[in-house]
Scaffold this motif. Structure first.
Motif, PDB file in Angstrom:
ATOM      1  N   ASN A   1       0.828  -1.216   0.000  1.00 39.37           N
ATOM      2  CA  ASN A   1       0.000   0.000   0.000  1.00 39.37           C
ATOM      3  C   ASN A   1       0.857   1.258   0.000  1.00 39.37           C
ATOM      4  O   ASN A   1       0.519   2.244  -0.655  1.00 39.37           O
ATOM      5  CB  ASN A   1      -0.944   0.025   1.207  1.00 39.37           C
ATOM      6  CG  ASN A   1      -2.046  -1.002   1.099  1.00 39.37           C
ATOM      7  OD1 ASN A   1      -2.423  -1.431   0.021  1.00 39.37           O
ATOM      8  ND2 ASN A   1      -2.568  -1.416   2.240  1.00 39.37           N
ATOM      9  N   ALA A   2       1.959   1.249   0.739  1.00 39.69           N
ATOM     10  CA  ALA A   2       2.838   2.415   0.803  1.00 39.69           C
ATOM     11  C   ALA A   2       3.521   2.651  -0.548  1.00 39.69           C
ATOM     12  O   ALA A   2       3.643   3.799  -0.993  1.00 39.69           O
ATOM     13  CB  ALA A   2       3.877   2.244   1.908  1.00 39.69           C
ATOM     14  N   LEU A   3       3.965   1.579  -1.191  1.00 33.43           N
ATOM     15  CA  LEU A   3       4.603   1.730  -2.494  1.00 33.43           C
ATOM     16  C   LEU A   3       3.598   2.241  -3.527  1.00 33.43           C
ATOM     17  O   LEU A   3       3.908   3.145  -4.304  1.00 33.43           O
ATOM     18  CB  LEU A   3       5.218   0.406  -2.961  1.00 33.43           C
ATOM     19  CG  LEU A   3       5.920   0.442  -4.316  1.00 33.43           C
ATOM     20  CD1 LEU A   3       7.020   1.501  -4.349  1.00 33.43           C
ATOM     21  CD2 LEU A   3       6.469  -0.929  -4.663  1.00 33.43           C
ATOM     22  N   VAL A   4       2.405   1.695  -3.520  1.00 33.31           N
ATOM     23  CA  VAL A   4       1.379   2.158  -4.460  1.00 33.31           C
ATOM     24  C   VAL A   4       1.044   3.624  -4.187  1.00 33.31           C
ATOM     25  O   VAL A   4       0.854   4.410  -5.126  1.00 33.31           O
ATOM     26  CB  VAL A   4       0.115   1.268  -4.394  1.00 33.31           C
ATOM     27  CG1 VAL A   4      -1.029   1.878  -5.183  1.00 33.31           C
ATOM     28  CG2 VAL A   4       0.433  -0.132  -4.919  1.00 33.31           C
ATOM     29  N   ALA A   5       1.020   4.034  -2.925  1.00 33.85           N
ATOM     30  CA  ALA A   5       0.762   5.442  -2.588  1.00 33.85           C
ATOM     31  C   ALA A   5       1.871   6.339  -3.135  1.00 33.85           C
ATOM     32  O   ALA A   5       1.593   7.438  -3.632  1.00 33.85           O
ATOM     33  CB  ALA A   5       0.628   5.612  -1.081  1.00 33.85           C
ATOM     34  N   GLU A   6       3.133   5.877  -3.069  1.00 34.31           N
ATOM     35  CA  GLU A   6       4.243   6.652  -3.633  1.00 34.31           C
ATOM     36  C   GLU A   6       4.090   6.799  -5.144  1.00 34.31           C
ATOM     37  O   GLU A   6       4.291   7.886  -5.696  1.00 34.31           O
ATOM     38  CB  GLU A   6       5.580   5.963  -3.343  1.00 34.31           C
ATOM     39  CG  GLU A   6       6.079   6.151  -1.939  1.00 34.31           C
ATOM     40  CD  GLU A   6       7.455   5.513  -1.740  1.00 34.31           C
ATOM     41  OE1 GLU A   6       8.121   5.147  -2.738  1.00 34.31           O
ATOM     42  OE2 GLU A   6       7.860   5.394  -0.578  1.00 34.31           O
ATOM     43  N   ILE A   7       3.743   5.709  -5.802  1.00 31.29           N
ATOM     44  CA  ILE A   7       3.558   5.738  -7.257  1.00 31.29           C
ATOM     45  C   ILE A   7       2.402   6.657  -7.607  1.00 31.29           C
ATOM     46  O   ILE A   7       2.484   7.465  -8.538  1.00 31.29           O
ATOM     47  CB  ILE A   7       3.329   4.313  -7.807  1.00 31.29           C
ATOM     48  CG1 ILE A   7       4.576   3.454  -7.575  1.00 31.29           C
ATOM     49  CG2 ILE A   7       2.936   4.349  -9.282  1.00 31.29           C
ATOM     50  CD1 ILE A   7       4.360   1.963  -7.784  1.00 31.29           C
ATOM     51  N   ASP A   8       1.323   6.571  -6.842  1.00 28.52           N
ATOM     52  CA  ASP A   8       0.152   7.412  -7.066  1.00 28.52           C
ATOM     53  C   ASP A   8       0.504   8.885  -6.913  1.00 28.52           C
ATOM     54  O   ASP A   8       0.106   9.714  -7.735  1.00 28.52           O
ATOM     55  CB  ASP A   8      -0.959   7.019  -6.090  1.00 28.52           C
ATOM     56  CG  ASP A   8      -2.235   7.805  -6.314  1.00 28.52           C
ATOM     57  OD1 ASP A   8      -2.682   7.908  -7.472  1.00 28.52           O
ATOM     58  OD2 ASP A   8      -2.791   8.313  -5.324  1.00 28.52           O
ATOM     59  N   ALA A   9       1.275   9.222  -5.894  1.00 31.60           N
ATOM     60  CA  ALA A   9       1.646  10.616  -5.647  1.00 31.60           C
ATOM     61  C   ALA A   9       2.548  11.170  -6.748  1.00 31.60           C
ATOM     62  O   ALA A   9       2.496  12.356  -7.058  1.00 31.60           O
ATOM     63  CB  ALA A   9       2.330  10.742  -4.289  1.00 31.60           C
ATOM     64  N   ALA A  10       3.356  10.303  -7.349  1.00 32.51           N
ATOM     65  CA  ALA A  10       4.317  10.747  -8.364  1.00 32.51           C
ATOM     66  C   ALA A  10       3.728  10.805  -9.773  1.00 32.51           C
ATOM     67  O   ALA A  10       4.297  11.450 -10.649  1.00 32.51           O
ATOM     68  CB  ALA A  10       5.538   9.820  -8.359  1.00 32.51           C
ATOM     69  N   ARG A  11       2.589  10.140  -9.974  1.00 34.51           N
ATOM     70  CA  ARG A  11       2.049  10.087 -11.342  1.00 34.51           C
ATOM     71  C   ARG A  11       1.358  11.400 -11.683  1.00 34.51           C
ATOM     72  O   ARG A  11       0.867  12.118 -10.843  1.00 34.51           O
ATOM     73  CB  ARG A  11       1.063   8.929 -11.507  1.00 34.51           C
ATOM     74  CG  ARG A  11      -0.280   9.163 -10.860  1.00 34.51           C
ATOM     75  CD  ARG A  11      -1.173   7.950 -11.053  1.00 34.51           C
ATOM     76  NE  ARG A  11      -2.319   8.042 -10.195  1.00 34.51           N
ATOM     77  CZ  ARG A  11      -3.555   8.274 -10.623  1.00 34.51           C
ATOM     78  NH1 ARG A  11      -3.798   8.441 -11.902  1.00 34.51           N
ATOM     79  NH2 ARG A  11      -4.551   8.325  -9.761  1.00 34.51           N
ATOM     80  N   GLY A  12       1.349  11.683 -12.947  1.00 39.27           N
ATOM     81  CA  GLY A  12       0.602  12.845 -13.410  1.00 39.27           C
ATOM     82  C   GLY A  12      -0.856  12.473 -13.600  1.00 39.27           C
ATOM     83  O   GLY A  12      -1.210  11.300 -13.564  1.00 39.27           O
ATOM     84  N   MET A  13      -1.660  13.441 -13.797  1.00 39.13           N
ATOM     85  CA  MET A  13      -3.080  13.172 -14.019  1.00 39.13           C
ATOM     86  C   MET A  13      -3.342  12.638 -15.423  1.00 39.13           C
ATOM     87  O   MET A  13      -4.450  12.273 -15.759  1.00 39.13           O
ATOM     88  CB  MET A  13      -3.901  14.440 -13.786  1.00 39.13           C
ATOM     89  CG  MET A  13      -3.957  14.852 -12.336  1.00 39.13           C
ATOM     90  SD  MET A  13      -5.035  13.769 -11.360  1.00 39.13           S
ATOM     91  CE  MET A  13      -3.924  12.708 -10.503  1.00 39.13           C
ATOM     92  N   ASP A  14      -2.279  12.573 -16.244  1.00 40.79           N
ATOM     93  CA  ASP A  14      -2.439  12.076 -17.602  1.00 40.79           C
ATOM     94  C   ASP A  14      -2.511  10.558 -17.680  1.00 40.79           C
ATOM     95  O   ASP A  14      -2.844  10.007 -18.721  1.00 40.79           O
ATOM     96  CB  ASP A  14      -1.268  12.538 -18.478  1.00 40.79           C
ATOM     97  CG  ASP A  14      -1.265  14.043 -18.674  1.00 40.79           C
ATOM     98  OD1 ASP A  14      -2.316  14.671 -18.458  1.00 40.79           O
ATOM     99  OD2 ASP A  14      -0.213  14.583 -19.034  1.00 40.79           O
ATOM    100  N   SER A  15      -2.143   9.876 -16.585  1.00 43.15           N
ATOM    101  CA  SER A  15      -2.149   8.414 -16.635  1.00 43.15           C
ATOM    102  C   SER A  15      -2.957   7.842 -15.482  1.00 43.15           C
ATOM    103  O   SER A  15      -3.033   8.436 -14.408  1.00 43.15           O
ATOM    104  CB  SER A  15      -0.721   7.863 -16.586  1.00 43.15           C
ATOM    105  OG  SER A  15      -0.147   8.096 -15.325  1.00 43.15           O
ATOM    106  N   GLY A  16      -3.515   6.668 -15.723  1.00 41.71           N
ATOM    107  CA  GLY A  16      -4.235   5.966 -14.683  1.00 41.71           C
ATOM    108  C   GLY A  16      -3.253   5.296 -13.730  1.00 41.71           C
ATOM    109  O   GLY A  16      -2.059   5.133 -14.056  1.00 41.71           O
ATOM    110  N   LEU A  17      -3.741   4.887 -12.588  1.00 40.48           N
ATOM    111  CA  LEU A  17      -2.870   4.281 -11.584  1.00 40.48           C
ATOM    112  C   LEU A  17      -2.267   2.970 -12.073  1.00 40.48           C
ATOM    113  O   LEU A  17      -1.071   2.726 -11.892  1.00 40.48           O
ATOM    114  CB  LEU A  17      -3.630   4.067 -10.271  1.00 40.48           C
ATOM    115  CG  LEU A  17      -2.844   3.476  -9.116  1.00 40.48           C
ATOM    116  CD1 LEU A  17      -1.588   4.298  -8.812  1.00 40.48           C
ATOM    117  CD2 LEU A  17      -3.726   3.356  -7.885  1.00 40.48           C
ATOM    118  N   ALA A  18      -3.052   2.120 -12.704  1.00 39.23           N
ATOM    119  CA  ALA A  18      -2.521   0.838 -13.193  1.00 39.23           C
ATOM    120  C   ALA A  18      -1.413   1.078 -14.215  1.00 39.23           C
ATOM    121  O   ALA A  18      -0.368   0.419 -14.177  1.00 39.23           O
ATOM    122  CB  ALA A  18      -3.629  -0.016 -13.792  1.00 39.23           C
ATOM    123  N   SER A  19      -1.608   2.028 -15.107  1.00 39.02           N
ATOM    124  CA  SER A  19      -0.566   2.348 -16.097  1.00 39.02           C
ATOM    125  C   SER A  19       0.676   2.890 -15.408  1.00 39.02           C
ATOM    126  O   SER A  19       1.803   2.532 -15.776  1.00 39.02           O
ATOM    127  CB  SER A  19      -1.079   3.382 -17.102  1.00 39.02           C
ATOM    128  OG  SER A  19      -2.115   2.842 -17.868  1.00 39.02           O
TER     129      SER A  19
END
Length: 77
Positions: free
Chosen positions: A41-59
């Motif tokens: 969950n913590a790693l996914v939260a880091e990835i989520d925080a770093a992603r732009g709004m141009d991509s979905g979370l799975a991508s």
């Protein structure tokens, strides 16, 4: 191993959400989390925080896993 995405639930910002990824991506994501001594969950939260709004979370997760694996390859050469 199936190429079909598999859904798993994670908690982000206190809310459960489902993410669909192919099994190899789940395997590598868990291994990366383990290597970083982080809960998934913590790693996914880091990835989520770093992603732009141009991509979905799975991508964003797939790209993150790819980048980590490419970095490992380049440092092992």
């Amino acid at each position: 191993m199936s190429a079909r995405p598999v859904k798993h639930s994670v908690t982000l910002h206190g809310h459960r959400t489902s993410i669909s990824l192919e099994v190899p991506f789940w395997v590598e994501l868990r291994a990366i989390a383990r290597d970083k001594s982080l809960p998934i969950n913590a790693l996914v939260a880091e990835i989520d925080a770093a992603r732009g709004m141009d991509s979905g979370l799975a991508s964003a997760i797939r790209v993150y896993v790819l980048e980590v694996l490419k970095e490992r390859l380049s440092t092992s050469e």
